[in-house]
Design a protein around this motif. Structure first.
Motif, PDB file in Angstrom:
ATOM      1  N   SER A   6       0.830  -1.199   0.000  1.00  0.00           N
ATOM      2  CA  SER A   6       0.000   0.000   0.000  1.00  0.00           C
ATOM      3  C   SER A   6       0.870   1.257   0.000  1.00  0.00           C
ATOM      4  CB  SER A   6      -0.895   0.013   1.239  1.00  0.00           C
ATOM      5  OG  SER A   6      -1.578   1.232   1.360  1.00  0.00           O
ATOM      6  N   MET A   7       0.321   2.311  -0.576  1.00  0.00           N
ATOM      7  CA  MET A   7       0.994   3.612  -0.529  1.00  0.00           C
ATOM      8  C   MET A   7       0.912   4.203   0.882  1.00  0.00           C
ATOM      9  SD  MET A   7       2.213   4.155  -3.514  1.00  0.00           S
ATOM     10  CE  MET A   7       2.517   5.898  -3.584  1.00  0.00           C
ATOM     11  N   LYS A   8       0.005   3.664   1.700  1.00  0.00           N
ATOM     12  CA  LYS A   8      -0.191   4.149   3.060  1.00  0.00           C
ATOM     13  C   LYS A   8       0.896   3.544   3.959  1.00  0.00           C
ATOM     14  CE  LYS A   8      -4.429   4.372   4.091  1.00  0.00           C
ATOM     15  NZ  LYS A   8      -5.805   4.034   4.419  1.00  0.00           N
ATOM     16  N   PRO A   9       1.605   4.364   4.732  1.00  0.00           N
ATOM     17  CA  PRO A   9       2.652   3.838   5.618  1.00  0.00           C
ATOM     18  C   PRO A   9       2.109   2.802   6.601  1.00  0.00           C
ATOM     19  CG  PRO A   9       2.720   6.237   5.556  1.00  0.00           C
ATOM     20  CD  PRO A   9       1.467   5.811   4.834  1.00  0.00           C
ATOM     21  N   ILE A  10       2.961   1.856   6.973  1.00  0.00           N
ATOM     22  CA  ILE A  10       2.569   0.777   7.896  1.00  0.00           C
ATOM     23  C   ILE A  10       2.077   1.347   9.223  1.00  0.00           C
ATOM     24  CG2 ILE A  10       3.419  -1.209   9.223  1.00  0.00           C
ATOM     25  CD1 ILE A  10       3.050  -1.875   6.290  1.00  0.00           C
ATOM     26  N   TYR A  11       2.732   2.379   9.751  1.00  0.00           N
ATOM     27  CA  TYR A  11       2.312   2.924  11.042  1.00  0.00           C
ATOM     28  C   TYR A  11       0.895   3.496  10.963  1.00  0.00           C
ATOM     29  CZ  TYR A  11       3.293   7.802   9.740  1.00  0.00           C
ATOM     30  OH  TYR A  11       3.276   9.044   9.159  1.00  0.00           O
ATOM     31  N   VAL A  12       0.520   4.062   9.813  1.00  0.00           N
ATOM     32  CA  VAL A  12      -0.840   4.569   9.628  1.00  0.00           C
ATOM     33  C   VAL A  12      -1.812   3.388   9.565  1.00  0.00           C
ATOM     34  CG1 VAL A  12      -2.387   5.820   8.063  1.00  0.00           C
ATOM     35  CG2 VAL A  12      -0.090   6.707   8.520  1.00  0.00           C
ATOM     36  N   GLN A  13      -1.419   2.312   8.900  1.00  0.00           N
ATOM     37  CA  GLN A  13      -2.264   1.119   8.843  1.00  0.00           C
ATOM     38  C   GLN A  13      -2.466   0.524  10.238  1.00  0.00           C
ATOM     39  OE1 GLN A  13      -1.493  -1.731   5.586  1.00  0.00           O
ATOM     40  NE2 GLN A  13      -0.052  -0.211   4.760  1.00  0.00           N
ATOM     41  N   ILE A  14      -1.434   0.555  11.065  1.00  0.00           N
ATOM     42  CA  ILE A  14      -1.538   0.085  12.459  1.00  0.00           C
ATOM     43  C   ILE A  14      -2.550   0.952  13.212  1.00  0.00           C
ATOM     44  CG2 ILE A  14      -0.305   0.019  14.685  1.00  0.00           C
ATOM     45  CD1 ILE A  14       0.387  -2.362  12.996  1.00  0.00           C
ATOM     46  N   ALA A  15      -2.429   2.272  13.067  1.00  0.00           N
ATOM     47  CA  ALA A  15      -3.355   3.184  13.745  1.00  0.00           C
ATOM     48  C   ALA A  15      -4.785   2.930  13.292  1.00  0.00           C
ATOM     49  CB  ALA A  15      -2.946   4.639  13.483  1.00  0.00           C
ATOM     50  N   GLU A  16      -4.990   2.754  11.995  1.00  0.00           N
ATOM     51  CA  GLU A  16      -6.336   2.500  11.467  1.00  0.00           C
ATOM     52  C   GLU A  16      -6.874   1.155  11.947  1.00  0.00           C
ATOM     53  OE1 GLU A  16      -6.016   3.059   7.228  1.00  0.00           O
ATOM     54  OE2 GLU A  16      -6.198   5.248   7.427  1.00  0.00           O
ATOM     55  N   TRP A  17      -5.997   0.172  12.071  1.00  0.00           N
ATOM     56  CA  TRP A  17      -6.432  -1.135  12.579  1.00  0.00           C
ATOM     57  C   TRP A  17      -6.923  -1.004  14.025  1.00  0.00           C
ATOM     58  CZ3 TRP A  17      -4.648  -4.344  16.542  1.00  0.00           C
ATOM     59  CH2 TRP A  17      -5.231  -5.618  16.568  1.00  0.00           C
ATOM     60  N   ILE A  18      -6.172  -0.276  14.846  1.00  0.00           N
ATOM     61  CA  ILE A  18      -6.595  -0.064  16.244  1.00  0.00           C
ATOM     62  C   ILE A  18      -7.911   0.716  16.280  1.00  0.00           C
ATOM     63  CG2 ILE A  18      -6.016   1.066  18.433  1.00  0.00           C
ATOM     64  CD1 ILE A  18      -3.041   0.427  17.781  1.00  0.00           C
ATOM     65  N   GLU A  19      -8.038   1.732  15.426  1.00  0.00           N
ATOM     66  CA  GLU A  19      -9.297   2.477  15.355  1.00  0.00           C
ATOM     67  C   GLU A  19     -10.464   1.552  15.024  1.00  0.00           C
ATOM     68  OE1 GLU A  19      -7.891   6.908  13.851  1.00  0.00           O
ATOM     69  OE2 GLU A  19      -8.710   5.509  12.394  1.00  0.00           O
ATOM     70  N   THR A  20     -10.268   0.669  14.077  1.00  0.00           N
ATOM     71  CA  THR A  20     -11.322  -0.260  13.679  1.00  0.00           C
ATOM     72  C   THR A  20     -11.664  -1.206  14.827  1.00  0.00           C
ATOM     73  OG1 THR A  20     -10.688  -0.089  11.360  1.00  0.00           O
ATOM     74  CG2 THR A  20     -11.997  -2.014  11.975  1.00  0.00           C
ATOM     75  N   GLU A  21     -10.659  -1.628  15.576  1.00  0.00           N
ATOM     76  CA  GLU A  21     -10.912  -2.475  16.746  1.00  0.00           C
ATOM     77  C   GLU A  21     -11.784  -1.731  17.760  1.00  0.00           C
ATOM     78  OE1 GLU A  21      -9.637  -5.927  17.519  1.00  0.00           O
ATOM     79  OE2 GLU A  21      -9.872  -5.635  15.353  1.00  0.00           O
ATOM     80  N   ILE A  22     -11.556  -0.442  17.907  1.00  0.00           N
ATOM     81  CA  ILE A  22     -12.370   0.377  18.816  1.00  0.00           C
ATOM     82  C   ILE A  22     -13.785   0.504  18.263  1.00  0.00           C
ATOM     83  CG2 ILE A  22     -12.682   2.703  19.773  1.00  0.00           C
ATOM     84  CD1 ILE A  22      -9.536   2.865  19.837  1.00  0.00           C
ATOM     85  N   LEU A  23     -13.915   0.814  16.977  1.00  0.00           N
ATOM     86  CA  LEU A  23     -15.244   0.963  16.367  1.00  0.00           C
ATOM     87  C   LEU A  23     -16.039  -0.333  16.415  1.00  0.00           C
ATOM     88  CD1 LEU A  23     -14.503   3.177  13.236  1.00  0.00           C
ATOM     89  CD2 LEU A  23     -15.534   3.877  15.404  1.00  0.00           C
ATOM     90  N   ASP A  24     -15.351  -1.468  16.253  1.00  0.00           N
ATOM     91  CA  ASP A  24     -16.028  -2.771  16.274  1.00  0.00           C
ATOM     92  C   ASP A  24     -16.352  -3.248  17.686  1.00  0.00           C
ATOM     93  OD1 ASP A  24     -15.931  -2.840  13.519  1.00  0.00           O
ATOM     94  OD2 ASP A  24     -14.275  -4.283  13.412  1.00  0.00           O
ATOM     95  N   GLY A  25     -15.903  -2.507  18.705  1.00  0.00           N
ATOM     96  CA  GLY A  25     -16.186  -2.881  20.088  1.00  0.00           C
ATOM     97  C   GLY A  25     -15.222  -3.891  20.665  1.00  0.00           C
ATOM     98  N   ASN A  26     -14.148  -4.185  19.953  1.00  0.00           N
ATOM     99  CA  ASN A  26     -13.152  -5.131  20.467  1.00  0.00           C
ATOM    100  C   ASN A  26     -12.223  -4.484  21.486  1.00  0.00           C
ATOM    101  OD1 ASN A  26     -14.152  -7.187  18.777  1.00  0.00           O
ATOM    102  ND2 ASN A  26     -12.915  -6.437  17.089  1.00  0.00           N
ATOM    103  N   LEU A  27     -12.154  -3.165  21.453  1.00  0.00           N
ATOM    104  CA  LEU A  27     -11.422  -2.394  22.458  1.00  0.00           C
ATOM    105  C   LEU A  27     -12.376  -1.336  22.993  1.00  0.00           C
ATOM    106  CD1 LEU A  27      -7.994  -1.807  20.638  1.00  0.00           C
ATOM    107  CD2 LEU A  27      -8.394  -3.257  22.630  1.00  0.00           C
ATOM    108  N   ASP A  28     -12.618  -1.373  24.298  1.00  0.00           N
ATOM    109  CA  ASP A  28     -13.576  -0.460  24.923  1.00  0.00           C
ATOM    110  C   ASP A  28     -12.878   0.682  25.647  1.00  0.00           C
ATOM    111  OD1 ASP A  28     -15.886  -1.898  24.169  1.00  0.00           O
ATOM    112  OD2 ASP A  28     -15.612  -3.284  25.842  1.00  0.00           O
TER     113      ASP A  28
END
Length: 127
Positions: A6-28
């Motif tokens: 991806s053109m998106k840096p890995i650290y940004v992908q990590i941040a987005e993954w954590i955000e998605t975990e929060i949105l999905d309710g896996n991290l409260d």
């Protein structure tokens, strides 16, 4: 999960993954998030890269640090993520969609009808 091509840096992908975990309710709210070393092991990346993703979320006040304990999900994390994604990602997608519709000479009413049809299908209402 991460896309090294991806053109998106890995650290940004990590941040987005954590955000998605929060949105999905896996991290409260108030829950401890993965450490940089846990993320590095999970995704086979450098711990410094993982730390950069975590720090990006801390800078946006999505995560907060408890000294000696790690990073935790902030109380307003979900609303911050929703607002950020709506204002950046979704608005950008809509702008691209409208631009493409213009190239294809699709009128606004037809575009809106197409969006409504997709929404109905997503909700399981059929055609």
């Amino acid at each position: 999960m991460l896309n090294p091509d991806s053109m998106k840096p890995i650290y940004v992908q990590i941040a987005e993954w954590i955000e998605t975990e929060i949105l999905d309710g896996n991290l409260d709210t108030g829950q401890k998030v993965f450490s940089q070393y846990q993320l590095a092991e999970m995704f086979n990346i450098n711990p410094a890269t993982a730390a950069k993703g975590i720090n990006l979320l801390a800078d946006e006040e999505i995560l907060y640090k408890k000294r000696g304990l790690g990073m935790f999900v902030a109380p307003e994390a979900r609303s911050i993520i929703l607002e950020n994604r709506k204002n950046t990602k979704l608005n950008g997608m809509v702008a691209d969609l409208v631009k493409e519709a213009g190239h294809l000479m699709v009128e606004e009413e037809e575009l809106v009808a197409m969006i409504r049809e997709v929404c109905r299908k997503e909700k399981g209402e059929g055609s």
